[in-house]
Write a protein that holds these residues in place. Structure first.
Motif, PDB file in Angstrom:
ATOM      1  N   VAL A   1       0.838  -1.204   0.000  1.00 60.15           N
ATOM      2  CA  VAL A   1       0.000   0.000   0.000  1.00 60.15           C
ATOM      3  C   VAL A   1       0.869   1.249   0.000  1.00 60.15           C
ATOM      4  CG1 VAL A   1      -1.628   1.351   1.371  1.00 60.15           C
ATOM      5  CG2 VAL A   1      -1.994  -1.103   1.065  1.00 60.15           C
ATOM      6  N   VAL A   2       1.880   1.283   0.870  1.00 60.69           N
ATOM      7  CA  VAL A   2       2.730   2.471   0.981  1.00 60.69           C
ATOM      8  C   VAL A   2       3.516   2.704  -0.310  1.00 60.69           C
ATOM      9  CG1 VAL A   2       4.707   3.473   2.191  1.00 60.69           C
ATOM     10  CG2 VAL A   2       2.887   2.342   3.494  1.00 60.69           C
ATOM     11  N   SER A   3       4.011   1.628  -0.896  1.00 65.07           N
ATOM     12  CA  SER A   3       4.846   1.767  -2.089  1.00 65.07           C
ATOM     13  C   SER A   3       4.056   1.859  -3.377  1.00 65.07           C
ATOM     14  CB  SER A   3       5.801   0.576  -2.186  1.00 65.07           C
ATOM     15  OG  SER A   3       5.092  -0.634  -2.411  1.00 65.07           O
ATOM     16  N   GLY A   4       2.788   1.434  -3.354  1.00 61.15           N
ATOM     17  CA  GLY A   4       2.001   1.389  -4.567  1.00 61.15           C
ATOM     18  C   GLY A   4       2.423   0.283  -5.511  1.00 61.15           C
ATOM     19  N   GLN A   5       3.113  -0.734  -4.974  1.00 64.63           N
ATOM     20  CA  GLN A   5       3.578  -1.851  -5.792  1.00 64.63           C
ATOM     21  C   GLN A   5       2.904  -3.150  -5.365  1.00 64.63           C
ATOM     22  OE1 GLN A   5       7.826  -2.393  -6.171  1.00 64.63           O
ATOM     23  NE2 GLN A   5       8.241  -0.203  -5.964  1.00 64.63           N
ATOM     24  N   ASN A   6       2.708  -4.036  -6.317  1.00 63.18           N
ATOM     25  CA  ASN A   6       2.306  -5.402  -6.008  1.00 63.18           C
ATOM     26  C   ASN A   6       3.569  -6.167  -5.642  1.00 63.18           C
ATOM     27  OD1 ASN A   6       1.590  -8.109  -5.972  1.00 63.18           O
ATOM     28  ND2 ASN A   6       0.156  -7.921  -7.675  1.00 63.18           N
ATOM     29  N   LEU A   7       3.726  -6.518  -4.373  1.00 66.08           N
ATOM     30  CA  LEU A   7       4.959  -7.125  -3.885  1.00 66.08           C
ATOM     31  C   LEU A   7       4.852  -8.640  -3.720  1.00 66.08           C
ATOM     32  CD1 LEU A   7       5.945  -4.457  -1.206  1.00 66.08           C
ATOM     33  CD2 LEU A   7       6.946  -4.778  -3.475  1.00 66.08           C
ATOM     34  N   GLN A   8       3.809  -9.239  -4.285  1.00 67.21           N
ATOM     35  CA  GLN A   8       3.629 -10.672  -4.087  1.00 67.21           C
ATOM     36  C   GLN A   8       4.826 -11.469  -4.593  1.00 67.21           C
ATOM     37  OE1 GLN A   8       0.833 -11.952  -2.406  1.00 67.21           O
ATOM     38  NE2 GLN A   8       2.292 -13.652  -2.249  1.00 67.21           N
ATOM     39  N   GLY A   9       5.303 -11.165  -5.788  1.00 63.77           N
ATOM     40  CA  GLY A   9       6.441 -11.892  -6.335  1.00 63.77           C
ATOM     41  C   GLY A   9       7.683 -11.736  -5.476  1.00 63.77           C
ATOM     42  N   PHE A  10       7.924 -10.520  -4.991  1.00 60.97           N
ATOM     43  CA  PHE A  10       9.085 -10.268  -4.147  1.00 60.97           C
ATOM     44  C   PHE A  10       8.998 -11.076  -2.862  1.00 60.97           C
ATOM     45  CE2 PHE A  10      11.455  -8.174  -0.854  1.00 60.97           C
ATOM     46  CZ  PHE A  10      12.634  -7.783  -1.469  1.00 60.97           C
TER      47      PHE A  10
END
Length: 475
Positions: free
Chosen positions: A441-450
């Protein structure tokens, strides 16, 4: 912890406790039953108990260093979360002599390794505030952990004693709901012969002379997980001071503590100022440290006042254990599979300290460690690693994962996450997937892969996630 080599959100918890304290009684339901004999953690299912929520422990202990005899009276203030015909506390060894619930004599039995089953004279209604008073005595014995060694009540060569251990410790010296999911305030009065000193969590509340010796009183008003409570008895050298905001600092040094260790702890205000700049305001009501002579296998983030192995009184360990006051203490794990939220972050705090204090290039440090990492290193999991494996890869692979995340989401987003996460969950519990969602949410990125590759997986990350942003290897 550093090794030598919720049921609800915080606001909801507070509301529930306050409601229980205010109404003093509850809503009746159809069939009273026993509270569960475990808190439901997948790794340690019998630790902790269900059916009630503790607000405060008020513990009175007499201890004789010459005989190791401990006599205690524990008063638990709690609120029933269901109609209770009986409920459990956890206590390892020691002999219970009497139990009262709401000042009425209660029946009790012992089952399993540490279950104390209490049957009140009157059923407790859901929402009802109640007190349980347990009198007990005996010679405490530590719990042996195959990885960390002795946990819980331990004896010092000087004749003193101390309590330290994770994931279990408190049950070796007092009756408790032994789960990270049930935080409570903690009041302690310890009577020892006059020549012995006592240090514990929180703030000093004075001493009084008695026929048995001197009673030392301590109070921890920050809600604390049971394994983060401690008491230590020795012929301490005490150093007392204050932080700039008036927070009391008490350091206790065992006889023979080196001048180097004392000098490192003298920098605690600087350390806490630095950590506050990264993690937000200091979230605890007191500070300091307990420096043992014994070279035990770990140091531990006991709340407000970490306890240090006799071979670990150095600045890096002081940074690590005090970083836990935010990551691990104020915000505790929901389950033990989430322990990266404690150890990955405290370990990375030492990287941040090296960057700040020694001008270390963390990108170069990262690249060097990645280049040296073996297949076994990458096989270590940072989430749901299995019981007995909690305190392994989180110290080594964990900081790498966070440094990669820093480059994945960028400096501004990473800094915001580090600083606001502890405030968001202050005095509560959290999970690693919740942290993932917040960072997204904070980064605006989908971090699932990471997160799949770094935290949930057990193989070397692909180049996309191993070298995000400017971490690309130098040629």
């Amino acid at each position: 912890m550093s090794r030598n080599k919720r049921w609800r959100r915080p606001a909801a918890v507070a509301a529930a406790v306050l409601t229980g304290l205010a109404i003093g009684g509850g809503t009746a339901s159809a069939a009273p039953g026993p509270g569960s004999d475990g808190a439901g953690d997948g790794y340690y299912p019998q630790d902790g108990n269900g059916g009630y929520d503790v607000a405060d422990y008020n513990l009175t202990v007499g201890y004789d260093p010459a005989t190791h005899q401990l006599d205690g009276v524990q008063v638990v203030t709690a609120r029933a979360e269901q109609d209770l015909s009986s409920f459990n506390l956890d206590l390892s060894g020691l002999t219970v002599t009497s139990v009262k619930v709401n000042d009425l004599t209660a029946k009790f039995t012992r089952t399993g390794e540490h279950e104390l089953v209490i049957t009140p004279a009157r059923t407790l209604s859901r929402g009802q505030k109640f007190t349980a008073e347990i009198a007990y005595n005996g010679v405490p014995k530590a719990i042996n952990d195959p990885l960390l060694g002795a946990n819980g009540w331990q004896y010092a060569a000087s004749g003193g004693a101390f309590a330290a251990g994770e994931p279990k410790s408190a049950t070796t010296w007092y009756p408790v709901n032994d789960t990270p999911r049930d935080k409570a305030t903690f009041h302690l009065a310890v009577t020892v012969p006059d020549e012995w000193g006592v240090i514990a969590n929180g703030r000093e509340e004075g001493t009084t002379k008695t026929e048995a010796g001197t009673t030392h009183r301590w109070a921890e008003s920050t809600p604390v997980v049971p394994y983060m409570t401690t008491v230590a008895i020795d012929k301490w050298e005490f150093h007392r001071s204050q932080l700039a905001d008036g927070t009391p600092v008490v350091d206790a040094f065992a006889p023979g503590t080196s001048a180097t260790t004392k000098a490192a702890e003298a920098r605690l205000p600087e350390v806490l100022d630095f950590l506050s700049s990264k993690f937000g305001p200091y979230p605890v009501d007191a500070a300091g440290g307990i420096f043992l002579a014994e070279p035990i296998g770990f140091s531990l983030e006991t709340l407000s006042r970490p306890i240090y192995s006799g071979r670990a009184g150095n600045l890096q360990t002081i940074v690590h254990e005090n970083a836990h006051q935010w990551y691990g203490d104020s915000v505790a794990v929901q389950s033990w599979k989430d322990v990266c939220l404690n150890e990955c972050f405290a370990s990375y705090a030492t990287w941040l300290w090296s960057e700040y204090n020694e001008n270390q290039n963390l990108d170069d440090r990262y690249r060097s460690q990645v280049a040296q990492a073996s297949d076994q290193f990458w096989a270590g999991k940072l989430y749901d690693m299995g019981p007995g494996n909690e305190f392994t890869s989180v110290y080594s692979k964990g900081p790498l994962a966070l440094h990669a995340l820093r480059h994945q989401i960028g400096e501004a987003a990473f800094g915001k996450v580090l600083k606001t996460w502890p405030t968001l969950h202050r005095n509560g519990n959290a999970t690693l997937p919740e942290f993932q969602n917040y960072a997204s949410v904070v980064s605006g990125q989908n971090l699932q892969g990471f997160f799949d590759t770094w935290f949930y997986g057990n193989t070397k990350p692909s180049a996309q996630y191993l070298y995000p942003g400017s971490l690309t290897p130098r040629t």
